[in-house]
Design a protein around this motif. Structure first.
Motif, PDB file in Angstrom:
ATOM      1  N   UNK A 275       3.055  82.911  -2.238  1.00 48.85           N
ATOM      2  CA  UNK A 275       1.815  82.250  -2.651  1.00 48.85           C
ATOM      3  C   UNK A 275       1.974  80.761  -2.378  1.00 48.85           C
ATOM      4  N   UNK A 276       1.042  80.204  -1.605  1.00 51.61           N
ATOM      5  CA  UNK A 276       1.065  78.761  -1.353  1.00 51.61           C
ATOM      6  C   UNK A 276       0.007  78.162  -2.272  1.00 51.61           C
ATOM      7  N   UNK A 277       0.432  77.304  -3.179  1.00 49.77           N
ATOM      8  CA  UNK A 277      -0.507  76.850  -4.222  1.00 49.77           C
ATOM      9  C   UNK A 277      -0.162  75.462  -4.719  1.00 49.77           C
ATOM     10  N   UNK A 278      -0.753  74.465  -4.081  1.00 51.97           N
ATOM     11  CA  UNK A 278      -0.517  73.120  -4.612  1.00 51.97           C
ATOM     12  C   UNK A 278      -1.340  72.941  -5.891  1.00 51.97           C
ATOM     13  N   UNK A 279      -0.837  72.089  -6.780  1.00 50.20           N
ATOM     14  CA  UNK A 279      -1.418  72.017  -8.129  1.00 50.20           C
ATOM     15  C   UNK A 279      -2.792  71.352  -8.161  1.00 50.20           C
ATOM     16  N   UNK A 280      -3.172  70.663  -7.086  1.00 54.70           N
ATOM     17  CA  UNK A 280      -4.505  70.042  -7.071  1.00 54.70           C
ATOM     18  C   UNK A 280      -5.541  70.942  -6.409  1.00 54.70           C
ATOM     19  N   UNK A 281      -5.113  72.097  -5.966  1.00 53.09           N
ATOM     20  CA  UNK A 281      -6.029  72.999  -5.254  1.00 53.09           C
ATOM     21  C   UNK A 281      -7.171  73.415  -6.182  1.00 53.09           C
ATOM     22  N   UNK A 282      -8.417  73.294  -5.747  1.00 51.18           N
ATOM     23  CA  UNK A 282      -9.543  73.696  -6.609  1.00 51.18           C
ATOM     24  C   UNK A 282      -9.455  75.160  -7.050  1.00 51.18           C
ATOM     25  N   UNK A 283      -8.698  75.966  -6.307  1.00 53.28           N
ATOM     26  CA  UNK A 283      -8.556  77.383  -6.677  1.00 53.28           C
ATOM     27  C   UNK A 283      -7.277  77.630  -7.477  1.00 53.28           C
ATOM     28  N   UNK A 284      -6.715  76.568  -8.062  1.00 45.91           N
ATOM     29  CA  UNK A 284      -5.428  76.736  -8.748  1.00 45.91           C
ATOM     30  C   UNK A 284      -5.482  77.781  -9.861  1.00 45.91           C
ATOM     31  N   UNK A 291      -0.486  85.022  -9.523  1.00 45.14           N
ATOM     32  CA  UNK A 291       0.963  85.059  -9.763  1.00 45.14           C
ATOM     33  C   UNK A 291       1.267  86.016 -10.924  1.00 45.14           C
ATOM     34  N   UNK A 292       0.414  85.940 -11.956  1.00 45.52           N
ATOM     35  CA  UNK A 292       0.606  86.822 -13.114  1.00 45.52           C
ATOM     36  C   UNK A 292       0.504  88.296 -12.695  1.00 45.52           C
ATOM     37  N   UNK A 309       7.135  75.902 -12.514  1.00 42.59           N
ATOM     38  CA  UNK A 309       6.841  77.125 -13.259  1.00 42.59           C
ATOM     39  C   UNK A 309       5.749  76.925 -14.322  1.00 42.59           C
ATOM     40  N   UNK A 310       5.802  75.791 -15.005  1.00 50.73           N
ATOM     41  CA  UNK A 310       4.827  75.542 -16.084  1.00 50.73           C
ATOM     42  C   UNK A 310       3.399  75.498 -15.543  1.00 50.73           C
ATOM     43  N   UNK A 311       3.247  75.088 -14.308  1.00 47.65           N
ATOM     44  CA  UNK A 311       1.893  75.049 -13.721  1.00 47.65           C
ATOM     45  C   UNK A 311       1.359  76.455 -13.462  1.00 47.65           C
ATOM     46  N   UNK A 312       2.233  77.450 -13.604  1.00 47.77           N
ATOM     47  CA  UNK A 312       1.821  78.840 -13.372  1.00 47.77           C
ATOM     48  C   UNK A 312       2.068  79.680 -14.626  1.00 47.77           C
ATOM     49  N   UNK A 313       1.823  79.040 -15.779  1.00 44.69           N
ATOM     50  CA  UNK A 313       1.917  79.739 -17.064  1.00 44.69           C
ATOM     51  C   UNK A 313       3.308  80.257 -17.372  1.00 44.69           C
TER      52      UNK A 313
END
Ligand SMILES: N[C@@H]1[C@@H](O)[C@H](O)[C@@H](COP(=O)(O)O)O[C@@H]1O
Length: 379
Positions: A275-284, A291-292, A309-313
């Motif tokens: 999963x490519x997911x920068x934290x500013x992505x509008x689809x975060x 991820x869950x 990790x914290x940015x992904x619960x």
């Protein structure tokens, strides 16, 4: 240097220096390739290319729109050459501006696309290292790429340079069209340059993590790459590198579509999922949900992010840190580095030749013949 060092991973290691040297080469070129009048004339932009160059277009489409306010489409070379509606070509005095990317310049489809675009009145800017190519001679202007040669491997350096050149063009267009001040334009450029140092300091840890992922994933039959917006371009590029470097199946999909499609895949415990997911992505928020549920499915999971990790619960995954930038639009410049490392290490571990070595059944594709030897039809 990693224990699985190979030409492709060495290309990755060369990226910080390449950012520095190519910035010096490309910034003045991007500043001068189009005149003020040509830049003011742009009403619409079409980005086109094949393979990595298509990914570079996807990686920078949002930058063009955000920086310039000009509607920008990414159109595959095949679509532009054979399907794109003629009445939308050549409108409003040589619009749209077609920016065609091809480092080699030799692909038949991109040459066909620009020839058709030009025939119907578009303005064509070729971004290529080969001005004598069909793409080159069918372009109105050329942003000439000069990428220092290196050990041959699936495109890594060339992809970074394509993304860099498009970002610099977008910044220049916005600057000339007075979307922001010259100082702001320089701030965007500095943000690009800073990624050389940022990537350099992250690389040793990134290599260790990617090596351990490759060890665990090397025998998987397939891989799934997911992202949204320009992170989707990085995901797309990741699946391309798996195919080229390892010959295994790989899929790319956007974060929402994954819930409609890919999550049904069986044998999930053997599906390397990136999963490519920068934290500013509008689809975060959607990436976090993904991820869950990927964990619910017991998918082996890598998250490429500027966060943690914290940015992904707090979900379990292998988190691979990539540069955090001041302006999100510059992120595609370096966020692809881990996907190249993973693909290159798997290739090394399983003893696979890049591009199957163009041997045996693949010999028809020697020297790029699979994409250069093709009938060009311009309608
Ligand atoms: N396998 C290569 C790809 O790695 C490359 O991205 C593509 C486009 O190359 P170019 O940018 O030179 O047109 O060509 C081939 O298909």
């Amino acid at each position: 240097m990693s224990k699985y060092s190979n030409p492709m991973s060495r290309q990755v290691e060369s990226l910080p220096e390449l950012i520095r040297s190519q910035y010096e080469d490309l910034e003045p070129k991007a500043r001068t390739v189009l005149s003020f009048q040509e830049i003011f004339n742009i009403q619409r932009i079409v980005l086109t290319g094949c393979g990595d160059s298509y990914a570079a277009a996807m990686a920078t489409k949002h930058a063009f729109e955000m920086l310039t306010g000009i509607p920008t489409e990414v159109v595959t070379a095949l679509e532009l050459g054979r399907f794109y509606c003629k009445k939308h070509l050549g409108i409003d005095c040589r619009n749209p501006l077609v920016i065609a990317v091809s480092n080699s310049g030799t692909g038949a489809r991109v040459a066909e696309a620009v020839e058709r675009a030009r025939k119907h009145g578009c303005f064509v800017l070729g971004v290529t290292g080969n001005p004598e190519s069909l793409l080159g001679v069918n372009s109105d202007k050329i942003l000439k790429l000069d990428i220092p040669s290196f050990e041959s491997a699936p495109g890594t350096r060339s992809y970074m340079v394509s993304v860099l050149s498009l970002l610099l063009l977008a910044i220049r267009f916005g600057e000339v069209r007075l979307k922001y001040t010259m100082d702001q334009a320089m701030a965007y450029r500095e943000d690009i340059k800073r990624q050389a140092d940022a990537l350099e300091s992250l690389l040793p840890g990134m290599e260790d993590t990617c090596a351990s992922v490759a060890e665990q994933w090397k025998d998987f039959p397939c891989y799934d790459f997911i992202g949204a917006g320009f992170d989707y371009a990085t995901a797309w590029f990741g699946q391309a590198k798996i195919l080229e470097a390892t010959g295994k199946f790989a899929m790319h999909i956007n974060t929402e579509e994954w819930f409609h499609l890919n999550f049904f895949a069986r044998d999930a415990r053997e599906m390397g999922t990136v999963v490519v997911a920068n934290t500013t992505n509008p689809a975060h928020s959607r990436s976090r949900e993904l991820v869950k549920y990927a964990n619910v499915l017991h998918r082996p999971l890598v998250v490429i992010t500027d966060g943690d990790k914290e940015d992904f619960g707090g979900e379990e995954a292998v988190y691979i840190k990539v540069p955090k930038t001041e302006y999100p639009i510059t992120m595609p410049l370096t966020h692809f580095a881990p996907v190249c490392l993973i693909a290159s290490y798997i290739s090394e571990l399983i003893g696979e030749k890049y591009g199957r070595g163009c041997e045996g059944d693949w010999s028809f594709a020697q020297g790029g013949a699979g994409v250069t030897n093709s009938e060009i039809i311009v309608d």
